[in-house]
Design a protein around this motif. Structure first.
Motif, mmCIF file in Angstrom:
data_model
loop_
_atom_site.group_PDB
_atom_site.id
_atom_site.type_symbol
_atom_site.label_atom_id
_atom_site.label_comp_id
_atom_site.label_asym_id
_atom_site.label_seq_id
_atom_site.Cartn_x
_atom_site.Cartn_y
_atom_site.Cartn_z
ATOM 1 N N LEU A 160 53.223 98.417 49.069
ATOM 2 C CA LEU A 160 51.796 98.701 49.135
ATOM 3 C C LEU A 160 51.237 98.736 47.723
ATOM 4 C CD1 LEU A 160 49.148 99.660 50.562
ATOM 5 C CD2 LEU A 160 49.964 101.999 50.174
ATOM 6 N N ILE A 161 50.214 97.921 47.482
ATOM 7 C CA ILE A 161 49.491 97.942 46.216
ATOM 8 C C ILE A 161 48.074 98.416 46.507
ATOM 9 C CG2 ILE A 161 48.760 96.635 44.193
ATOM 10 C CD1 ILE A 161 51.711 96.486 44.493
ATOM 11 N N HIS A 162 47.647 99.481 45.851
ATOM 12 C CA HIS A 162 46.293 99.996 46.078
ATOM 13 C C HIS A 162 45.499 99.869 44.789
ATOM 14 C CE1 HIS A 162 43.000 102.874 46.515
ATOM 15 N NE2 HIS A 162 43.117 102.687 47.821
ATOM 16 N N THR A 163 44.512 98.961 44.791
ATOM 17 C CA THR A 163 43.682 98.754 43.598
ATOM 18 C C THR A 163 42.214 99.066 43.852
ATOM 19 O OG1 THR A 163 43.118 96.419 44.001
ATOM 20 C CG2 THR A 163 45.224 96.869 42.923
ATOM 21 N N ALA A 164 41.858 99.458 45.069
ATOM 22 C CA ALA A 164 40.450 99.718 45.392
ATOM 23 C C ALA A 164 39.906 100.840 44.511
ATOM 24 C CB ALA A 164 40.303 100.083 46.866
ATOM 25 N N GLY A 165 38.716 100.627 43.977
ATOM 26 C CA GLY A 165 38.140 101.664 43.128
ATOM 27 C C GLY A 165 36.691 101.384 42.794
ATOM 28 N N ILE A 166 35.939 102.452 42.588
ATOM 29 C CA ILE A 166 34.556 102.343 42.123
ATOM 30 C C ILE A 166 34.326 103.351 41.004
ATOM 31 C CG2 ILE A 166 33.652 101.514 44.334
ATOM 32 C CD1 ILE A 166 32.587 104.375 44.833
ATOM 33 N N ASP A 167 33.316 103.063 40.195
ATOM 34 C CA ASP A 167 32.947 103.950 39.080
ATOM 35 C C ASP A 167 31.463 103.765 38.812
ATOM 36 O OD1 ASP A 167 32.956 105.672 36.942
ATOM 37 O OD2 ASP A 167 33.953 104.264 35.562
ATOM 38 N N PRO A 168 30.602 104.237 39.718
ATOM 39 C CA PRO A 168 29.164 103.959 39.605
ATOM 40 C C PRO A 168 28.548 104.531 38.331
ATOM 41 C CG PRO A 168 29.596 105.590 41.320
ATOM 42 C CD PRO A 168 30.916 105.049 40.903
ATOM 43 N N LEU A 169 27.608 103.773 37.776
ATOM 44 C CA LEU A 169 26.935 104.193 36.551
ATOM 45 C C LEU A 169 26.142 105.475 36.751
ATOM 46 C CD1 LEU A 169 25.660 100.692 35.389
ATOM 47 C CD2 LEU A 169 27.381 102.089 34.226
ATOM 48 N N SER A 170 25.737 105.745 37.994
ATOM 49 C CA SER A 170 24.926 106.936 38.271
ATOM 50 C C SER A 170 25.732 108.229 38.243
ATOM 51 C CB SER A 170 24.242 106.798 39.641
ATOM 52 O OG SER A 170 25.197 106.533 40.659
ATOM 53 N N ALA A 171 27.059 108.136 38.276
ATOM 54 C CA ALA A 171 27.915 109.326 38.220
ATOM 55 C C ALA A 171 28.304 109.587 36.772
ATOM 56 C CB ALA A 171 29.153 109.127 39.079
ATOM 57 N N THR A 172 27.922 110.737 36.255
ATOM 58 C CA THR A 172 28.151 111.014 34.839
ATOM 59 C C THR A 172 28.964 112.298 34.682
ATOM 60 O OG1 THR A 172 25.998 112.128 34.670
ATOM 61 C CG2 THR A 172 26.058 109.773 34.180
ATOM 62 N N ASP A 173 28.395 113.297 33.993
ATOM 63 C CA ASP A 173 29.066 114.592 33.895
ATOM 64 C C ASP A 173 28.858 115.354 35.205
ATOM 65 O OD1 ASP A 173 26.385 115.303 33.739
ATOM 66 O OD2 ASP A 173 26.510 116.083 31.695
ATOM 67 N N VAL A 174 29.406 116.555 35.297
ATOM 68 C CA VAL A 174 29.322 117.293 36.563
ATOM 69 C C VAL A 174 27.870 117.579 36.967
ATOM 70 C CG1 VAL A 174 29.873 119.488 37.696
ATOM 71 C CG2 VAL A 174 31.652 118.234 36.456
ATOM 72 N N PRO A 175 27.016 118.122 36.069
ATOM 73 C CA PRO A 175 25.634 118.363 36.502
ATOM 74 C C PRO A 175 24.884 117.082 36.861
ATOM 75 C CG PRO A 175 26.114 119.618 34.519
ATOM 76 C CD PRO A 175 27.253 118.663 34.714
ATOM 77 N N GLY A 176 25.281 115.962 36.260
ATOM 78 C CA GLY A 176 24.563 114.719 36.476
ATOM 79 C C GLY A 176 25.096 113.868 37.614
#
Length: 249
Positions: free
Chosen positions: A78-94
């Protein structure tokens, strides 16, 4: 061919690192089952690799896991490469709750679901290999990417837990942890201009001690090595860092 006769499930196979890993396993004779939620990307892969089985859908939903196992039968790797990193997610408050839940779902929960799906047959056969795509962000948080860093730290601990629990049943689990690669993930790329991408590449070259970004091809070659019991059979539960020296800075 190193993987002839082996059934290899690749989650996130439509583009980027997942596509490069798909090509590597195809050249080594693997029987491929490819999963992605991007139908157009999967269709392109189906043309390139005519013998591959294709499953389109959200990897974080259990029905897709069940559908994959119906198509694949017992899974060797099993190879798992699925991933996201949206620009709208920043620090915890943001970071919105919606972004937090989406990142954890795609990056971590889907890895858990697919691992849970393939492990029973692996345990029964006393053989199997799982390789997850992590990030150096899971080991050393990067600024303003709180949710992403947490998700990748979770992936590392998931692999370590699997490795510990099932080592004596012939199962290995590791995590490939890249640094800067040649392109951003698909979800970010859609929202960045060519100028943005060029600036990112220049910044990466300046930040990485070896002076360049990592290439998908070299990461894919490392992934195949980590899944090859003949050369990596004594490696399990490890985050394998391939970052051009960034963790040293």
């Amino acid at each position: 061919m190193r993987f002839a006769g082996k059934t290899v499930v690749i989650v996130g196979a439509g583009s980027g690192l997942g596509a490069a890993i798909t090509e590597g396993f195809a050249l080594e004779g693997a029987r491929l089952v490819l999963i992605d939620r991007d139908k157009e990307a999967l269709d392109r892969q189906a043309i390139r690799f005519a013998s591959a089985r294709i499953v389109c859908g959200d990897a974080a939903e259990n029905p897709i896991v069940e559908q994959t196992l119906e198509v694949s039968g017992p899974v060797d790797i099993l190879i798992h490469t699925a991933g996201i990193d949206p620009l709208s997610a920043t620090d915890v408050p943001g970071t919105s709750l919606e972004d937090w839940q989406s990142i954890i779902s795609v990056n971590l929960t889907s890895a858990f679901l697919f691992a849970r799906g393939v492990l029973p047959a692996m345990i029964s056969r006393r053989s199997g290999c799982l390789l997850f795509t992590g990030s150096i962000a899971g080991l050393k948080p990067t600024p303003r990417e709180a949710a992403y860093a947490v998700s990748k730290a979770g992936v590392i601990q998931l692999a370590r837990a699997i490795a510990l629990d099932h080592a004596r049943q012939g199962i290995r689990a590791n995590v490939l942890c890249p640094g800067f690669l040649e392109s951003v993930m698909a979800d970010r790329k859609q929202r960045m201009s060519e100028s943005d991408l060029a600036k990112r590449s220049q910044a990466a070259a300046a930040m990485v001690p070896v002076g360049r970004e990592g290439q998908y091809g070299e990461m894919a070659a490392l992934a195949l090595t980590l899944c090859d019991d003949a050369v990596s059979g004594y490696i399990t539960g490890q985050p394998i860092v391939a970052d051009g020296g960034m963790m040293l800075a």
